[in-house]
Design a protein around this motif. Structure first.
Motif, PDB file in Angstrom:
ATOM      1  N   THR A 164      37.293  36.309  42.323  1.00 45.32           N
ATOM      2  CA  THR A 164      38.603  36.842  42.694  1.00 45.32           C
ATOM      3  C   THR A 164      38.518  38.327  42.995  1.00 45.32           C
ATOM      4  O   THR A 164      37.931  39.097  42.230  1.00 45.32           O
ATOM      5  CB  THR A 164      39.672  36.537  41.609  1.00 45.32           C
ATOM      6  OG1 THR A 164      40.872  37.260  41.937  1.00 45.32           O
ATOM      7  CG2 THR A 164      39.236  36.901  40.211  1.00 45.32           C
ATOM      8  N   GLY A 165      39.082  38.702  44.160  1.00 42.16           N
ATOM      9  CA  GLY A 165      39.040  40.095  44.581  1.00 42.16           C
ATOM     10  C   GLY A 165      40.265  40.869  44.155  1.00 42.16           C
ATOM     11  O   GLY A 165      40.205  42.074  43.932  1.00 42.16           O
ATOM     12  N   GLU A 166      41.421  40.157  44.068  1.00 42.86           N
ATOM     13  CA  GLU A 166      42.633  40.884  43.703  1.00 42.86           C
ATOM     14  C   GLU A 166      43.716  40.024  43.050  1.00 42.86           C
ATOM     15  O   GLU A 166      44.683  40.563  42.535  1.00 42.86           O
ATOM     16  CB  GLU A 166      43.217  41.601  44.935  1.00 42.86           C
ATOM     17  CG  GLU A 166      43.542  40.665  46.093  1.00 42.86           C
ATOM     18  CD  GLU A 166      44.053  41.409  47.342  1.00 42.86           C
ATOM     19  OE1 GLU A 166      44.178  42.627  47.277  1.00 42.86           O
ATOM     20  OE2 GLU A 166      44.315  40.748  48.353  1.00 42.86           O
ATOM     21  N   HIS A 167      43.604  38.704  43.069  1.00 45.30           N
ATOM     22  CA  HIS A 167      44.688  37.881  42.520  1.00 45.30           C
ATOM     23  C   HIS A 167      44.549  37.616  41.027  1.00 45.30           C
ATOM     24  O   HIS A 167      45.506  37.223  40.370  1.00 45.30           O
ATOM     25  CB  HIS A 167      44.771  36.537  43.258  1.00 45.30           C
ATOM     26  CG  HIS A 167      45.207  36.672  44.683  1.00 45.30           C
ATOM     27  ND1 HIS A 167      45.229  35.622  45.557  1.00 45.30           N
ATOM     28  CD2 HIS A 167      45.645  37.746  45.376  1.00 45.30           C
ATOM     29  CE1 HIS A 167      45.661  36.045  46.751  1.00 45.30           C
ATOM     30  NE2 HIS A 167      45.907  37.329  46.649  1.00 45.30           N
ATOM     31  N   GLY A 168      43.370  37.824  40.492  1.00 49.20           N
ATOM     32  CA  GLY A 168      43.166  37.587  39.071  1.00 49.20           C
ATOM     33  C   GLY A 168      42.648  36.184  38.785  1.00 49.20           C
ATOM     34  O   GLY A 168      42.713  35.290  39.627  1.00 49.20           O
ATOM     35  N   GLU A 206      47.171  43.001  36.450  1.00 50.79           N
ATOM     36  CA  GLU A 206      46.344  42.252  37.404  1.00 50.79           C
ATOM     37  C   GLU A 206      45.368  43.134  38.186  1.00 50.79           C
ATOM     38  O   GLU A 206      44.586  42.630  38.986  1.00 50.79           O
ATOM     39  CB  GLU A 206      47.250  41.500  38.385  1.00 50.79           C
ATOM     40  CG  GLU A 206      48.160  40.469  37.722  1.00 50.79           C
ATOM     41  CD  GLU A 206      47.381  39.286  37.137  1.00 50.79           C
ATOM     42  OE1 GLU A 206      46.374  38.887  37.733  1.00 50.79           O
ATOM     43  OE2 GLU A 206      47.792  38.794  36.076  1.00 50.79           O
ATOM     44  N   ASN A 207      45.441  44.451  38.025  1.00 49.72           N
ATOM     45  CA  ASN A 207      44.649  45.374  38.850  1.00 49.72           C
ATOM     46  C   ASN A 207      44.836  45.040  40.330  1.00 49.72           C
ATOM     47  O   ASN A 207      43.871  44.794  41.067  1.00 49.72           O
ATOM     48  CB  ASN A 207      43.166  45.333  38.455  1.00 49.72           C
ATOM     49  CG  ASN A 207      42.374  46.457  39.107  1.00 49.72           C
ATOM     50  OD1 ASN A 207      42.939  47.388  39.672  1.00 49.72           O
ATOM     51  ND2 ASN A 207      41.046  46.362  39.049  1.00 49.72           N
ATOM     52  N   GLY A 239      45.585  44.897  44.341  1.00 46.76           N
ATOM     53  CA  GLY A 239      44.969  45.597  45.477  1.00 46.76           C
ATOM     54  C   GLY A 239      45.970  45.784  46.599  1.00 46.76           C
ATOM     55  O   GLY A 239      47.066  46.273  46.403  1.00 46.76           O
TER      56      GLY A 239
END
Lengths: 398, 496
Positions: B425-429, B159-160, B162
């Motif tokens: 989406t910044g971090e949730h995918g 998911e990369n 954050g």
């Protein structure tokens, strides 16, 4: 034949129009990295020099969008005016690559990204690939596409931006890139420790990097390299600290408590020293040059092994031992690839500087296992199915 | 309405045979077959979507992963990889005709290498366990998603992920330096390692954040960093969200990158304060929490600088933490913001867009208008430093139609993020949640190029299909080069 497109649309048209004849292109921005990698055999040159300039820069957003041929020097000036910088501080390597007479040209943003160039700060700040947020490009089908975004945090879709960095122009032709930029530290100071053996120096660098004092540069110059760069008569180990003045003063003191007193370079001398390191000026200016990325703690043994085989070999260390610059005055027919790669064990070795015939016959980049090579070939195929872009630059056929 | 790929009847009819074959590969309790036990895997943390998988397989080593994937590839069976199942975007949503490949048994830390500042772990190790493993050496793993006690490093890679510290220390992609993964073909591939900058194409860079579509990660090497010697936090109240946003821009403009910088709006402040009594100012329209980390001299220097900037931007409250307990208390309210909102509303949807920070004021104003339109309230918490919004849309699933209204509201918010120059989406995918909005950010050519990458890894689209992309790709079509019979993309052009 040379094309000089002035827009992404024109780039796409040139690629598409040549596709039927499988016209291969050498892609050039400023041309300063032409001597890096395997020699390209192309039918025409695609000169991107018209695609230059900053498109958008918003300092408080930490975001900058520019065209690929924007000169690094221009970019750095604009950033400096706002107290910012490219945190990966890409080296320019003009003298390094110029030692075999080939490259001239202007170091550009596109070139730095295509080659994933990162300077000494990379040991903590990250590499070029860590600061690309998004891009537009033309693929080998002559289609304009984009990926990523123009904000500092984004996980929407596959991160194709990372793939562009370090692909040496073999996947797509960048027409615009967006980067994350960072504030420049208020000041910096470098502590020079004298007289350490390579093994001891790499250990000291590892321990210094593991202190909470934010060491943002760790290099070791053995005696010959130190003399050449005029920082000492014997081996010199350098640790760089950056930040607000009171913080830097405190942290230099703490580092000295741990590793003993050394010479302190003030902000100006420190910046000059690290420029020397980044530009590889301390290395013997003859023979072939290798750039090695081993497991950091292994680097002294790596150098020792190579020097046992070839006593004339010279080396110096950056990234706390994670980067070794090696010059081989008499390397033999394979440029030393055989024994250098055998000694490396884990990591990768790149033949940085060598005459063209050697870069053609020797694997310039680290060979990879069969399954990975096949995957890389499929990735290439999916971006550039006809193999039009910089053929042969990375590997035979890629 | 979420449409997943049509189940393959042939596969479903062969279910008993497939289960038996998988039991040959993963003996004992590693194959979960009963309906009741399979149902435990029917969703991840995006609970709005559920599907019982055809069968669950829990391999114990790379060899078993290889054998499972080879078998599935040969038999045309879809595979959904899963870590701890904490995805907020439905990345691990099972398929009716698919094998759910749970990586929970890969729980060992393989190597702690302090001199090279890295840890090698199996994918089922939790994010927090990595930091715990190296804390004795004064080191830690920087990305800290709020689910870090439960989420696994393998899931973080997919998911990369954050966290609150990523403006200064980066996301997962900036802190993972090597992986071993298995392709859908059953090939084991290693990328990177303990060294810097793996040569060749940066496939590690695309594998991170690929949401389980490119390969199954079986080992991860992460960079660990020295723990900052100290940290202090500032609590700053503003009479308007715009004021708080301008203050954030001024802090960064002054060359300061805080370890964390968060904004909460009035509803979020009230909910959090009522829940944890952190001493938040209840007269503020927006609350900014700024954390500075480093040595004492640096932290004190920067606290003074940020206090000055806050005052210049009309802050009505400025409090600096005077002790570690107080710093943690300042954070307690922010970290409890989601459960706190859960106390004032039966249900909420958590959104995750990123915008250019300068648009914060305008976006919040538009959100207010949307609140009126949909008749639902929103509490806002942001990772302010990087412009990553987490609007929480309050609704009651027991009231007919409210979930649908909340989903439409959420869609409008994400489209608004894209409209002002931001992202979905910044971090949730993307997962299944934002899959059908991808067309708002990318055109057909952009999406085709991404899907071609998928084809290079998984030509039959068997790995986690139905996620990320609005349409399933047909690799044969995507791979076709349109140079037939002289028909070129630009046929009217002269040939140079």
């Amino acid at each position: 034949m040379t094309f000089r497109p002035s827009s992404a649309r024109e780039v796409a048209e040139i690629v598409a129009a040549g596709a039927a004849d499988k016209r291969a292109l050498e892609i050039v921005a400023g041309g300063s990295k032409r001597g890096f990698g395997r020699p390209v055999r192309a039918d025409a040159t695609l000169d991107l020099s018209q695609l230059a300039g900053i498109v958008n820069y918003e300092a408080p957003e930490l975001v900058l969008t520019a065209r690929p041929s924007t000169p690094l020097a221009e970019l750095e000036d604009v950033l400096r005016e706002k107290g910012q910088m490219l945190a990966f501080a890409p080296p320019k390597w003009r003298e390094l690559l110029g030692s075999h007479g080939t490259p001239t040209g202007v170091p550009t943003l596109g070139g730095a990204l295509a080659c994933n160039l990162s300077g000494p700060r990379r040991v903590r700040a990250g590499a070029a690939r860590d600061f690309i947020l998004g891009f537009s490009a033309v693929n080998g089908r002559g289609e304009i596409f984009k990926a990523g975004g123009k904000v500092v945090k984004n996980v929407t879709g596959f991160d194709l931006s990372k793939l562009m960095v370090g692909s040496f122009g073999t996947l797509a032709i960048l027409t615009e890139v967006t980067l994350k930029v960072m504030p420049r530290p208020e000041t910096e100071c470098t502590l020079l420790l004298h007289g350490l053996s390579d093994a001891k120096a790499v250990d000291v660098m590892a321990r210094a990097l593991n202190t909470p004092h934010d060491v943002f540069g760790a290099a070791h110059l053995p005696e010959a390299a130190a003399r050449r760069s005029r920082v000492g008569d014997g081996p010199v180990t350098a640790l760089r600290l950056e930040g607000p003045a009171p913080s830097v003063a405190f942290r230099v003191g703490e580092i000295e408590k741990l590793f003993g007193a050394g010479d302190r370079l003030d902000a100006e001398a420190s910046a000059r020293f690290w420029d020397e390191v980044a530009e590889v000026r301390a290395l013997l200016p003859e023979g072939v040059v290798w750039r090695l990325c081993p497991t950091p703690s292994f680097s002294p043994r790596l150098v020792e092994t190579i020097q046992q085989i070839l006593p004339g070999a010279e080396a110096f260390y950056d990234w706390g031992g994670g980067l070794v610059w090696l010059s081989l005055p008499e390397a033999g027919a394979d440029a030393g690839a055989g024994f250098v790669r055998a000694a490396l064990q884990d990591g990768h070795a790149t033949l940085m500087v060598a005459p063209e015939f050697l870069r053609e016959t020797v694997d310039v980049f680290q060979p990879v296992p069969r399954a990975l090579a096949a995957l890389e070939a499929r990735v290439k195929q999916n971006f550039d199915p006809l193999g039009l872009f910089n053929p042969g630059r990375m590997r035979k056929g890629v | 309405m979420l449409v997943m790929p049509e189940p393959d009847r042939v596969v479903l009819d062969r279910r008993a045979e497939i289960v038996a074959a998988l039991q040959e590969i993963v003996p004992g309790e590693g194959v979960i077959d009963t309906e009741r036990e399979r149902r435990a895997y029917e969703c991840d943390a995006l609970t709005a979507y559920r599907q019982t998988p055809m069968v669950v397989v829990l391999p114990e080593d790379t060899r078993q992963v290889v054998a499972v994937l080879r078998y599935c590839k040969e038999n045309g069976i879809k595979v959904v990889p899963r870590g701890a199942g904490t995805s907020l975007s439905g990345g691990a949503l099972p398929l009716e005709d698919g094998v759910l490949l749970g990586m929970g048994k890969f729980k060992r830390i393989l190597d702690i290498d302090a001199p090279n500042r890295c840890v090698v772990a199996q994918p089922g190790v939790t994010n927090l366990a990595i930091s715990h493993a190296v804390q004795g050496q004064g080191l830690y793993y920087a990305p800290d998603p709020s689910s870090q006690i439960a989420c696994t490093i393998g899931g973080n890679v997919a998911e990369n992920s954050g966290g609150v510290h990523c403006l200064k220390y980066g996301l997962t992609t900036n802190n993972v330096i090597g992986v071993e993964f298995v392709t859908m073909d059953g090939e084991v591939i290693r990328l990177g390692g303990k060294f810097f900058d793996a040569g060749g194409y940066d496939l590690l860079g695309v594998l991170v954040g690929s949401e389980g579509l490119l390969g199954v990660v079986t080992e991860v090497t992460v960079r660990v960093l020295p723990t900052p010697p100290g940290a202090r936090a500032l609590l700053i109240g503003f009479p308007s969200v715009q004021g708080a946003g301008d203050c954030v821009a001024a802090v960064i403009g002054a060359g300061i990158i805080p370890g964390g910088m968060e904004i909460m709006d009035r509803l979020a402040i009230e909910a959090a304060e009522a829940f944890v009594h952190a001493g938040y100012p209840l007269d503020a329209e927006a609350l900014l929490i700024v954390e500075l980390d480093g040595c004492g001299a640096e932290v004190d220097h920067l606290i003074a600088a940020v206090e000055k900037i806050a005052a210049a931007h009309g802050a009505t409250t400025v409090r600096a933490s005077q002790s570690e307990e107080e710093r943690l208390l300042f954070w307690a309210g922010r970290k409890a913001a989601f459960p706190a909102v859960g106390r004032i509303s039966p249900d909420y949807l958590c959104m995750d867009g990123t915008i250019p920070r300068k648009e914060i004021g305008a976006v919040l104003l538009r959100m207010k208008q949307l609140e009126a339109k949909y008749g639902l309230r929103v509490a806002n918490v942001f990772h302010a430093g990087d412009g990553n919004l987490h609007p929480l849309i309050l609704y009651d699933a027991n009231k007919p139609g409210e979930l649908l209204r909340a989903e439409e509201f959420g869609r409008d918010i994400l489209l608004l993020c894209v409209e002002v120059g931001g992202v979905l989406t910044g971090e949730h995918g993307v997962g299944v949640e934002k899959r059908d909005l991808m067309n708002a950010m990318f055109d057909a050519v952009d999406l085709e190029q991404q899907q071609r990458l998928k084809c290079a890894f998984d030509e039959q689209s068997l790995l986690n299909p139905g996620k990320v992309f609005p349409q399933l790709c047909r690799c044969a079509e995507l791979g076709r080069m349109h140079v037939r019979g002289g028909k070129l993309p630009f046929p009217d052009l002269p040939r140079f």
